[in-house]
Design an enzyme around this catalytic site. Structure first.
Site, short mmCIF file in Angstrom:
data_model
loop_
_atom_site.label_atom_id
_atom_site.label_comp_id
_atom_site.label_asym_id
_atom_site.label_seq_id
_atom_site.Cartn_x
_atom_site.Cartn_y
_atom_site.Cartn_z
N MET A 14 0.97 15.86 15.04
CA MET A 14 1.10 17.30 14.84
C MET A 14 0.27 17.68 13.63
O MET A 14 0.78 17.97 12.54
CB MET A 14 2.58 17.66 14.66
CG MET A 14 3.37 17.54 15.94
SD MET A 14 5.15 17.75 15.70
CE MET A 14 5.60 16.07 15.30
N HIS A 69 9.45 6.88 18.62
CA HIS A 69 8.64 8.09 18.48
C HIS A 69 8.39 8.34 17.00
O HIS A 69 9.33 8.44 16.21
CB HIS A 69 9.38 9.28 19.10
CG HIS A 69 8.54 10.50 19.25
ND1 HIS A 69 7.67 10.69 20.30
CD2 HIS A 69 8.45 11.62 18.49
CE1 HIS A 69 7.08 11.87 20.18
NE2 HIS A 69 7.53 12.46 19.09
N MET A 109 7.10 20.22 24.54
CA MET A 109 7.95 20.49 23.39
C MET A 109 9.03 21.48 23.80
O MET A 109 8.74 22.58 24.28
CB MET A 109 7.14 21.06 22.22
CG MET A 109 6.16 20.07 21.58
SD MET A 109 6.97 18.60 20.90
CE MET A 109 8.14 19.32 19.73
N ASP A 127 6.72 10.91 14.43
CA ASP A 127 6.19 12.27 14.25
C ASP A 127 5.31 12.33 13.01
O ASP A 127 5.79 12.11 11.88
CB ASP A 127 7.34 13.27 14.10
CG ASP A 127 8.06 13.51 15.41
OD1 ASP A 127 7.39 13.87 16.39
OD2 ASP A 127 9.29 13.34 15.46
N MET A 155 3.21 14.81 10.74
CA MET A 155 3.06 16.23 10.44
C MET A 155 2.26 16.39 9.16
O MET A 155 2.45 15.64 8.21
CB MET A 155 4.44 16.89 10.27
CG MET A 155 5.37 16.71 11.45
SD MET A 155 6.96 17.51 11.14
CE MET A 155 7.88 17.00 12.58
#
Length: 256
Positions: free
Chosen positions: A72, A37, A173, A39, A41
């Protein structure tokens, strides 16, 4: 590490050592995993910044694991192609950043401070225009990749219903995104139940992913609620022995 339940544990690199990322990836590859995973941001949609396409491209070079890239960010439509070209196998976009022209969050009330604080996230309570998000999911699938949709804690799962037929994965989430090591939000369990029941009723083989506060105590709960993809960061990379932590999570899941 046998996997009789069929539930995937997906280590989140957000909690890995970024100065030794290749070392950490190589270490957990011995845990019989299928996914990583990642992420992404941007410091706008969430109050933190992480990695971009160069890191995704580098991960693709050093690992055979599939990359679950979680965007995100405020402008996924503009940046999507960057991550597809970098090698993302699955791209997950947020309903809150791509699916509504009207958003509510803590930043509206306290723009300077809340944007840089943990414990807040954008939420959407009504979907005003589904077309931009439908188009974005279509672009992901047209590129031959898997399409995912993420929901923040304050966004009702029902808003994802118009997109179920376009989804390979729905991500619930269970913390406010932006920081690792947060406490699991219990209301995520009912969302997981709704999503898994609805997908099953529609005959869809959609993956149901949960991200945030996953550990040996919460993992059996989310699996019982219908999750089959469990993102875990701090529980793995925050442990003295990540492989032992992976084994502990697997034992907790399979023994529920």
């Amino acid at each position: 590490m046998p996997n009789p339940s069929g539930v995937q544990i997906v280590p989140s690199l957000l909690s890995a050592d970024f100065m030794n990322l290749q070392r950490d990836v190589r270490l957990i590859e011995h845990g019989e995993l299928e996914w990583l995973h990642v992420d992404v941001m941007d410091g706008h949609f969430v109050p933190n910044m992480t990695v971009g396409p160069p890191v995704v491209r580098a991960l693709k070079r050093i690992s055979s694991l599939s990359l679950d890239v979680h965007l995100m960010i405020d402008n996924p439509a503009e940046q999507l192609d960057w991550y597809l070209e970098a090698g993302a196998d699955l791209v997950c976009v947020h309903l809150e950043s791509a699916g509504s022209s009207e958003r509510t969050d803590a930043r509206a009330a306290r723009p300077a401070r809340a944007a840089r604080a943990a414990g807040f996230s954008v939420s959407v309570t009504e979907l005003y225009d589904p077309e931009p998000l439908a188009g974005l999911l279509g672009r992901i699938r047209a590129a031959g990749r898997l399409a995912g949709l993420a929901l923040n804690p304050g966004t009702p799962a029902e808003l994802a219903l118009p997109f179920f037929n376009q989804l390979d994965l729905l991500l619930v989430m269970s913390v406010h995104p932006g920081f690792g090591g947060q406490t699991f939000i219990e209301t995520a369990l009912e969302k997981l139940r709704f999503v898994s029941r609805t997908a099953a009723a529609q005959g869809l083989e959609m993956m149901v992913e949960v991200d945030g506060g996953i550990n040996a105590a919460t993992a059996p709960q989310v699996v019982a609620a219908g999750a089959n993809m469990l993102v875990a960061g701090n529980a793995i990379f925050g442990a003295a022995n990540p492989l032992a932590a992976l084994a502990g999570l697997r034992a907790a899941i399979d023994g529920q």
